[in-house]
Design an enzyme around this catalytic site. Structure first.
Site, PDB file in Angstrom:
ATOM      1  N   THR A  96       0.808  -1.230   0.000  1.00 20.44           N
ATOM      2  CA  THR A  96       0.000   0.000   0.000  1.00 20.44           C
ATOM      3  C   THR A  96       0.840   1.277   0.000  1.00 20.44           C
ATOM      4  O   THR A  96       0.462   2.267  -0.634  1.00 20.44           O
ATOM      5  CB  THR A  96      -0.932  -0.001   1.240  1.00 20.44           C
ATOM      6  OG1 THR A  96      -1.868  -1.061   1.075  1.00 20.44           O
ATOM      7  CG2 THR A  96      -1.681   1.295   1.392  1.00 20.44           C
ATOM      8  N   ASP A 126       1.059  -6.477  -4.807  1.00 22.26           N
ATOM      9  CA  ASP A 126       0.232  -6.479  -3.606  1.00 22.26           C
ATOM     10  C   ASP A 126       0.734  -7.708  -2.840  1.00 22.26           C
ATOM     11  O   ASP A 126       0.879  -8.783  -3.432  1.00 22.26           O
ATOM     12  CB  ASP A 126      -1.240  -6.643  -4.014  1.00 22.26           C
ATOM     13  CG  ASP A 126      -2.169  -6.599  -2.817  1.00 22.26           C
ATOM     14  OD1 ASP A 126      -3.041  -5.718  -2.801  1.00 22.26           O
ATOM     15  OD2 ASP A 126      -2.036  -7.458  -1.916  1.00 22.26           O
ATOM     16  N   SER A 127       0.989  -7.576  -1.556  1.00 30.61           N
ATOM     17  CA  SER A 127       1.690  -8.668  -0.863  1.00 30.61           C
ATOM     18  C   SER A 127       0.863  -9.945  -0.746  1.00 30.61           C
ATOM     19  O   SER A 127       1.387 -10.981  -0.333  1.00 30.61           O
ATOM     20  CB  SER A 127       2.164  -8.217   0.514  1.00 30.61           C
ATOM     21  OG  SER A 127       1.096  -8.182   1.427  1.00 30.61           O
ATOM     22  N   THR A 141       1.147  -4.967   3.894  1.00 29.47           N
ATOM     23  CA  THR A 141       0.915  -5.400   5.279  1.00 29.47           C
ATOM     24  C   THR A 141       0.241  -6.766   5.387  1.00 29.47           C
ATOM     25  O   THR A 141       0.352  -7.433   6.412  1.00 29.47           O
ATOM     26  CB  THR A 141       0.037  -4.374   6.037  1.00 29.47           C
ATOM     27  OG1 THR A 141      -1.231  -4.273   5.388  1.00 29.47           O
ATOM     28  CG2 THR A 141       0.701  -3.015   6.093  1.00 29.47           C
ATOM     29  N   ARG A 159      -4.572 -25.210  13.864  1.00 30.96           N
ATOM     30  CA  ARG A 159      -4.908 -24.096  14.775  1.00 30.96           C
ATOM     31  C   ARG A 159      -6.016 -24.590  15.701  1.00 30.96           C
ATOM     32  O   ARG A 159      -7.166 -24.695  15.317  1.00 30.96           O
ATOM     33  CB  ARG A 159      -5.344 -22.864  13.988  1.00 30.96           C
ATOM     34  CG  ARG A 159      -4.207 -22.284  13.146  1.00 30.96           C
ATOM     35  CD  ARG A 159      -4.649 -21.009  12.427  1.00 30.96           C
ATOM     36  NE  ARG A 159      -4.737 -19.884  13.325  1.00 30.96           N
ATOM     37  CZ  ARG A 159      -5.772 -19.054  13.409  1.00 30.96           C
ATOM     38  NH1 ARG A 159      -6.823 -19.228  12.649  1.00 30.96           N
ATOM     39  NH2 ARG A 159      -5.762 -18.034  14.246  1.00 30.96           N
ATOM     40  N   CYS A 208      -5.744 -18.467  19.774  1.00 33.80           N
ATOM     41  CA  CYS A 208      -5.620 -17.275  20.630  1.00 33.80           C
ATOM     42  C   CYS A 208      -4.314 -16.553  20.331  1.00 33.80           C
ATOM     43  O   CYS A 208      -3.285 -17.186  20.104  1.00 33.80           O
ATOM     44  CB  CYS A 208      -5.628 -17.665  22.110  1.00 33.80           C
ATOM     45  SG  CYS A 208      -7.185 -18.357  22.633  1.00 33.80           S
TER      46      CYS A 208
HETATM   47  N1  ASP Z   1      -3.110  -5.427   0.172  1.00 36.72           N
HETATM   48  C1  ASP Z   1      -1.994  -4.623   0.640  1.00 36.72           C
HETATM   49  C2  ASP Z   1      -0.749  -5.479   0.588  1.00 36.72           C
HETATM   50  O1  ASP Z   1      -0.579  -6.312   1.431  1.00 36.72           O
HETATM   51  C3  ASP Z   1      -2.260  -4.136   2.020  1.00 36.72           C
HETATM   52  C4  ASP Z   1      -1.208  -3.206   2.563  1.00 36.72           C
HETATM   53  O2  ASP Z   1      -0.108  -3.096   2.087  1.00 36.72           O
HETATM   54  O3  ASP Z   1      -1.514  -2.556   3.601  1.00 36.72           O
HETATM   55  O4  ASP Z   1       0.031  -5.340  -0.326  1.00 36.72           O
END
Ligand code: ASP
Length: 313
Positions: free
Chosen positions: A11, A55-56, A87, A220, A253
């Site tokens: 992002t 995009d990750s 992220t 899990r 958890c």
């Molecule tokens: N979809 C984005 C990614 O993981 C989300 C981000 O970077 O906040 O590339």
């Protein structure tokens, strides 16, 4: 101080398009130039950019190999490293770098942002600036720098899908460093390792079917490590043992880990030879198992049960 930036996408550098946010060249590069030219960031830097930027959600173990090799190939020329990443899978990449970069004695900082730099309320500039400082000052190891926090690379998880303070790391018993005499990147290979979350009503046959296509499993479990008491689930665990497919149990958890000797249903896991993932996150358990299989580690049970970089909590 000289920092190498490894820009993978995410992002932070994305632009708005009619289809939604997409990675773009130039935004992160411009922000860095501005930070260093204005004196807000000290030292010098270079940047390498992944092709394509992603995009990750599209990250693969082969991308981790690319990032790791960028660091080891140019290790002597830089004092610290910053990986700019999306992220969504940032916690997986941070784990992969923590396990895979053996003998690291410099800081590697993984960062990203929740809001693109091109937007007014972006957290990108702050995270980038904090990551630069951390790449000069943090102890050796793989750290996640986000929203003013520096977090352990193998203990971190994305906790919030929209807040700027999106990451959290649980307590760690050791720094995020895989100790070794010399620096070496260990390549990851591709294995099928499904991560299964137990839910009420889940059919044991599903786990059996999954296992027949898998090289191992991450389970899990509920709370302290319990699971539904069903003959087919017990049978699946037994089959995994016979087929010598590693199975690791972790908790859904976020904190506290599992205690397999506490309840009778978890005792069945121990009897079935399931490896106690203790307080590991599902991401850390998954990446550690992938690492172990990629390195052909023979005594998987001993290797997975022992902490190597504080990942078990
Ligand atoms: N979809 C984005 C990614 O993981 C989300 C981000 O970077 O906040 O590339």
């Amino acid at each position: 101080m000289k920092t190498l930036f490894i820009y993978t996408g995410g992002t932070m550098g994305m632009q708005h398009t009619p289809e939604g946010l997409v990675p773009s060249i130039g935004v992160v590069e411009d922000a860095l130039q501005q930070l260093y030219q204005s004196g807000e960031a000290l030292g010098t830097y270079e940047i390498v950019t992944a092709t394509p930027l992603i995009d990750s959600s599209a990250i693969e173990p082969s991308d981790w190999n690319w990032i790791g090799t960028q660091i080891t190939d140019r290790y002597e020329q830089f004092d610290g490293f910053v990986v700019v990443h999306g992220t969504d899978t940032l916690a997986y990449t941070a784990c992969a770098l923590t396990f895979g970069l053996e003998g690291l004695d410099k800081p590697v900082i993984v960062t990203g942002s929740m809001v693109p730099l091109v937007d007014d309320n972006s957290d990108g500039q702050r995270n980038l600036q904090d990551a630069i400082i951390a790449s000069n000052q943090a102890p050796a190891g793989v750290w996640v720098q986000f929203a003013g926090k520096r977090m352990h690379g193998a203990r971190v998880r994305k906790n919030h899908s929209s807040a700027l303070d999106a990451f959290f790391d649980a307590e760690a018993s050791a720094p995020p460093r895989h100790e070794a005499a010399d620096l070496k990147w260990r390549d990851y290979r591709a294995f099928n390792l499904p991560v299964i979350t137990f839910v009420p009503g889940m059919s044991g046959q599903l786990i059996n079917d999954c296992l027949s296509h898998a090289d191992g499993l991450i389970l899990r479990c509920y709370g302290a490590g319990t699971l539904p008491d069903k003959p087919e689930i017990n049978q699946a665990i037994e089959t995994a043992k016979q087929d010598r497919k590693p199975v690791i149990a972790v908790s859904t958890c976020a904190e506290g880990g599992i205690a397999l000797d506490k309840y009778a249903p978890s005792a069945r896991l121990m009897a079935g030879g399931v490896i106690d993932g203790k307080g590991a996150t599902a991401a850390a358990a998954y990446v550690k198992l992938l690492y172990a299989l990629s390195q052909n580690i023979t005594d998987l049970t001993a290797f997975l049960a022992e902490p190597i970089c504080g990942e078990l909590g």
